[in-house]
Motif scaffolding. Structure first.
Motif: not given
Length: 235
Positions: A218-235
């Motif tokens: 039931n641990d679902v990621a929010s849209t904000e969490d996914i966007e933050a993760l993508l931004a982190q990998f894009g650095q």
């Protein structure tokens, strides 16, 4: 319960009430020997609940900051290593120049002492009865021997300094090895980025589903969490 106690129980020689009392007493003693959570904290031992909480709260993998970027850290190492090596070379060169300068000064002193020895030898031959000439001759000879020993030590020190400079050359070799590792890592990073390239821009992609039918958690990621993760990998 041992085999003997079990045999006695089966034969009816042992009272069940006594066995129950002994078992309860043993359990009480074991519970007394086992430290509680508060006692573990007092003894410096962390309870399992605290350890599990720390593991859950730990950020793994670490965030991609300047302190954790591998290539960034290696670049800092090579830069600082080269700077410190240059400072060491400057200090060693200064010491070597000072030793050479002092050797030249001592060489001039040796010339004076040699002339004194020659003079007092002549005076001792002409005036053998004058003890002062003989005393001064011995003093100058001892001073000459001492200075020669000092010059020998200084020359050995100069040779040691040259050996240190030769050894320091390996620092540059180590720097080149680290730079080669950095270049390989960067090449692999670019290669992996090329493999994961797509024809569609990320901005035009459909948002990832936070929960799919059949998921066992039931641990679902929010849209904000996914966007933050993508931004982190894009650095």
């Amino acid at each position: 319960m041992t085999q003997e106690e079990l045999d006695a129980l089966m034969s009816g020689d042992v009272d069940m009430d006594e066995v129950s009392q002994e078992s309860a007493q043993e359990e009480d003693e074991m519970s007394e020997d086992t430290p509680s959570a508060d006692e573990e904290s007092e003894m410096g031992v962390e309870p399992e609940a605290i350890i599990e909480e720390k593991i859950k709260s730990a950020e793994l993998p670490l965030p991609a900051t300047d302190e954790n970027k591998m290539v960034h850290q290696l670049d800092d190492v090579t830069k600082e290593s080269e700077e410190k090596a240059s400072e060491i070379f400057d200090i060693i060169e200064t010491i070597s120049n000072d030793l050479m300068e002092k050797e030249e000064q001592l060489a001039a002193v040796i010339e004076v002492l040699n002339s004194n020895v020659t003079l007092f030898e002549t005076l001792c031959e002409k005036f053998p009865d004058v003890e002062t000439f003989g005393t001064q001759l011995e003093s100058n000879k001892k001073a000459l021997d001492a200075i020669n020993e000092v010059i020998e030590v200084m020359q050995n020190s100069g040779d040691s300094i040259m050996n240190v400079m030769d050894i320091m050359q390996y620092q540059d070799i180590h720097r080149q090895k680290i730079e080669r590792v950095i270049n390989v890592m960067r090449a692999l990073s670019k290669y992996m980025s090329t493999l994961f390239e797509g024809k569609i821009d990320d901005e035009k992609r459909v948002a990832s589903a936070t929960h799919i039918h059949g998921d066992t958690h039931n641990d679902v990621a929010s849209t904000e969490d996914i966007e933050a993760l993508l931004a982190q990998f894009g650095q």
